[in-house]
Design a protein around this motif. Structure first.
Motif, PDB file in Angstrom:
ATOM      1  N   MET A 123      41.709  53.188  63.103  1.00 56.58           N
ATOM      2  CA  MET A 123      42.427  52.646  61.957  1.00 56.58           C
ATOM      3  C   MET A 123      41.996  51.204  61.709  1.00 56.58           C
ATOM      4  N   ALA A 124      41.779  50.850  60.449  1.00 62.05           N
ATOM      5  CA  ALA A 124      41.394  49.490  60.120  1.00 62.05           C
ATOM      6  C   ALA A 124      42.561  48.539  60.388  1.00 62.05           C
ATOM      7  N   GLU A 125      42.215  47.315  60.805  1.00 65.64           N
ATOM      8  CA  GLU A 125      43.254  46.326  61.066  1.00 65.64           C
ATOM      9  C   GLU A 125      43.942  45.926  59.776  1.00 65.64           C
ATOM     10  N   HIS A 126      43.171  45.895  58.703  1.00 70.72           N
ATOM     11  CA  HIS A 126      43.717  45.557  57.391  1.00 70.72           C
ATOM     12  C   HIS A 126      43.287  46.644  56.409  1.00 70.72           C
ATOM     13  N   PRO A 127      44.096  46.922  55.392  1.00 70.94           N
ATOM     14  CA  PRO A 127      43.695  47.945  54.414  1.00 70.94           C
ATOM     15  C   PRO A 127      42.477  47.482  53.612  1.00 70.94           C
ATOM     16  N   TYR A 128      41.689  48.451  53.186  1.00 64.99           N
ATOM     17  CA  TYR A 128      40.545  48.137  52.339  1.00 64.99           C
ATOM     18  C   TYR A 128      40.984  47.798  50.917  1.00 64.99           C
ATOM     19  N   PHE A 129      42.001  48.472  50.437  1.00 68.16           N
ATOM     20  CA  PHE A 129      42.441  48.326  49.052  1.00 68.16           C
ATOM     21  C   PHE A 129      43.890  47.862  49.016  1.00 68.16           C
ATOM     22  N   ASN A 130      44.242  47.182  47.925  1.00 67.47           N
ATOM     23  CA  ASN A 130      45.643  46.812  47.743  1.00 67.47           C
ATOM     24  C   ASN A 130      46.021  46.921  46.278  1.00 67.47           C
ATOM     25  N   ALA A 131      47.260  46.591  45.972  1.00 68.22           N
ATOM     26  CA  ALA A 131      47.795  46.812  44.631  1.00 68.22           C
ATOM     27  C   ALA A 131      47.042  46.028  43.563  1.00 68.22           C
ATOM     28  N   SER A 132      46.401  44.926  43.949  1.00 66.93           N
ATOM     29  CA  SER A 132      45.691  44.126  42.948  1.00 66.93           C
ATOM     30  C   SER A 132      44.528  44.888  42.340  1.00 66.93           C
ATOM     31  N   LEU A 133      43.907  45.795  43.103  1.00 64.66           N
ATOM     32  CA  LEU A 133      42.825  46.629  42.553  1.00 64.66           C
ATOM     33  C   LEU A 133      43.351  47.471  41.397  1.00 64.66           C
ATOM     34  N   PHE A 134      44.474  48.128  41.621  1.00 65.81           N
ATOM     35  CA  PHE A 134      45.023  48.993  40.578  1.00 65.81           C
ATOM     36  C   PHE A 134      45.569  48.175  39.407  1.00 65.81           C
ATOM     37  N   GLN A 135      46.098  46.979  39.698  1.00 67.85           N
ATOM     38  CA  GLN A 135      46.610  46.135  38.614  1.00 67.85           C
ATOM     39  C   GLN A 135      45.474  45.658  37.718  1.00 67.85           C
ATOM     40  N   PHE A 136      44.321  45.316  38.324  1.00 62.78           N
ATOM     41  CA  PHE A 136      43.180  44.921  37.497  1.00 62.78           C
ATOM     42  C   PHE A 136      42.785  46.055  36.559  1.00 62.78           C
ATOM     43  N   LEU A 137      42.743  47.288  37.088  1.00 64.57           N
ATOM     44  CA  LEU A 137      42.335  48.423  36.259  1.00 64.57           C
ATOM     45  C   LEU A 137      43.356  48.715  35.164  1.00 64.57           C
ATOM     46  N   VAL A 138      44.637  48.465  35.431  1.00 64.64           N
ATOM     47  CA  VAL A 138      45.653  48.590  34.384  1.00 64.64           C
ATOM     48  C   VAL A 138      45.406  47.544  33.303  1.00 64.64           C
ATOM     49  N   ASP A 139      45.171  46.311  33.719  1.00 69.52           N
ATOM     50  CA  ASP A 139      44.913  45.239  32.754  1.00 69.52           C
ATOM     51  C   ASP A 139      43.658  45.535  31.939  1.00 69.52           C
ATOM     52  N   LEU A 140      42.637  46.078  32.591  1.00 65.91           N
ATOM     53  CA  LEU A 140      41.403  46.414  31.882  1.00 65.91           C
ATOM     54  C   LEU A 140      41.643  47.515  30.851  1.00 65.91           C
ATOM     55  N   ARG A 141      42.525  48.444  31.173  1.00 67.48           N
ATOM     56  CA  ARG A 141      42.837  49.526  30.244  1.00 67.48           C
ATOM     57  C   ARG A 141      43.363  48.980  28.915  1.00 67.48           C
ATOM     58  N   PHE A 142      44.103  47.869  28.974  1.00 74.04           N
ATOM     59  CA  PHE A 142      44.687  47.288  27.770  1.00 74.04           C
ATOM     60  C   PHE A 142      43.834  46.167  27.176  1.00 74.04           C
ATOM     61  N   ASN A 143      42.750  45.834  27.856  1.00 77.09           N
ATOM     62  CA  ASN A 143      41.870  44.761  27.378  1.00 77.09           C
ATOM     63  C   ASN A 143      40.418  45.164  27.560  1.00 77.09           C
ATOM     64  N   ASN A 144      40.092  46.357  27.085  1.00 75.97           N
ATOM     65  CA  ASN A 144      38.774  46.910  27.364  1.00 75.97           C
ATOM     66  C   ASN A 144      37.759  46.384  26.354  1.00 75.97           C
ATOM     67  N   ASN A 145      37.383  45.128  26.576  1.00 72.79           N
ATOM     68  CA  ASN A 145      36.376  44.508  25.718  1.00 72.79           C
ATOM     69  C   ASN A 145      35.599  43.489  26.537  1.00 72.79           C
ATOM     70  N   ARG A 146      34.425  43.143  26.059  1.00 71.77           N
ATOM     71  CA  ARG A 146      33.515  42.300  26.823  1.00 71.77           C
ATOM     72  C   ARG A 146      34.082  40.903  27.055  1.00 71.77           C
ATOM     73  N   GLU A 147      34.759  40.357  26.057  1.00 66.01           N
ATOM     74  CA  GLU A 147      35.275  38.998  26.174  1.00 66.01           C
ATOM     75  C   GLU A 147      36.276  38.893  27.325  1.00 66.01           C
ATOM     76  N   TRP A 148      37.211  39.842  27.364  1.00 65.82           N
ATOM     77  CA  TRP A 148      38.227  39.816  28.425  1.00 65.82           C
ATOM     78  C   TRP A 148      37.569  40.040  29.782  1.00 65.82           C
ATOM     79  N   PHE A 149      36.648  40.995  29.852  1.00 65.68           N
ATOM     80  CA  PHE A 149      36.032  41.303  31.139  1.00 65.68           C
ATOM     81  C   PHE A 149      35.243  40.108  31.664  1.00 65.68           C
ATOM     82  N   GLN A 150      34.492  39.450  30.805  1.00 67.36           N
ATOM     83  CA  GLN A 150      33.718  38.290  31.255  1.00 67.36           C
ATOM     84  C   GLN A 150      34.628  37.172  31.751  1.00 67.36           C
ATOM     85  N   ALA A 151      35.774  37.011  31.082  1.00 74.12           N
ATOM     86  CA  ALA A 151      36.728  35.983  31.515  1.00 74.12           C
ATOM     87  C   ALA A 151      37.386  36.349  32.833  1.00 74.12           C
TER      88      ALA A 151
END
Length: 229
Positions: free
Chosen positions: A1-29
């Motif tokens: 078992m890993a001492e720390h998880p590989y993934f956390n909630a911030s990964l999924f939150q980024f993908l949620v935010d990207l879903r609502f801001n799916n454009n180059r300007e937002w992604f580059q920022a």
């Protein structure tokens, strides 16, 4: 078992935010967020999964390069799509057979997306000649096929998914006892998980055990395609 998880909630939150801001300007920022919260954790998982995959077969490759490796690129191919959104709202990694050059080779796959986490294994969208080899192998070795897809270990975690023909394929008996499997166009084992499970410290073990449950199917498909197992 890993001492720390590989993934956390911030990964999924980024993908949620990207879903609502799916454009180059937002992604580059927010590119640094993508690299820190999504790309780098997946690359760390890929870098560490290699020895675990060897417990299944030494023929499957975990390549942690940011480009050209196991990690799927975040950019969508929009050439033939009505949806011109430039970015995928998921992150995926494909651990394909050592002789495979693309996603159609035998392999294992990890998919992380808000509300949809799954591990898959097998062959997706094989070429016509590969499809014939797999179907012929099912006809020639029906018991091995059934054992691979109906064992208690397999059925406890997975089901077979993918596309199928509506009618029996040409050259095969319509009343063959395995006709529903012969109609398949994909041969994919699929096991679903929660975001919480993906973010747990034992997720590497979960991934490994799931691939091990898929192993008889992966071996059947790999050998059907005349590739080394």
């Amino acid at each position: 078992m890993a001492e720390h998880p590989y993934f956390n909630a911030s990964l999924f939150q980024f993908l949620v935010d990207l879903r609502f801001n799916n454009n180059r300007e937002w992604f580059q920022a927010n590119k640094k967020r993508y690299e820190t919260e999504v790309r780098d954790p997946m690359l760390r998982f890929i870098a560490d999964v290699g020895p675990h995959l060897e417990t299944v077969s030494k023929r499957f490759v975990a390549d942690p390069r940011p480009r050209g490796g196991s990690l799927f690129r975040i950019h969508r191919d929009v050439r033939f799509s009505k949806d011109k959104s430039p970015y995928k709202t998921n992150v995926g990694a494909h651990f394909r057979h050592e002789v495979g050059r693309d996603v159609h080779a035998p392999g294992f796959y990890l998919h992380l997306e808000p509300g949809q986490v799954f591990i898959a294994g097998g062959v997706w969208h094989p070429s016509g000649s590969a499809l014939t080899k797999i179907r012929d192998a099912i006809v020639e070795h029906p018991k091995t096929w059934q054992q691979a897809t109906s064992s208690p270990a397999f059925c406890a975690v997975a089901n077979l998914g993918g596309d199928s023909l509506k009618r029996p394929p040409k050259g095969y008996e319509p009343d063959h006892p395995l006709i529903e499997d012969l109609k398949r166009k994909d041969f994919i084992a699929h096991a679903e998980f929660t975001e919480e499970q993906a973010c747990a410290p034992d997720f590497m073990d979960v991934f490994t055990q799931t691939c091990q449950a898929f192993a008889p199917l992966a071996k059947f498909l790999t050998t059907a395609l005349k590739l080394p197992w």
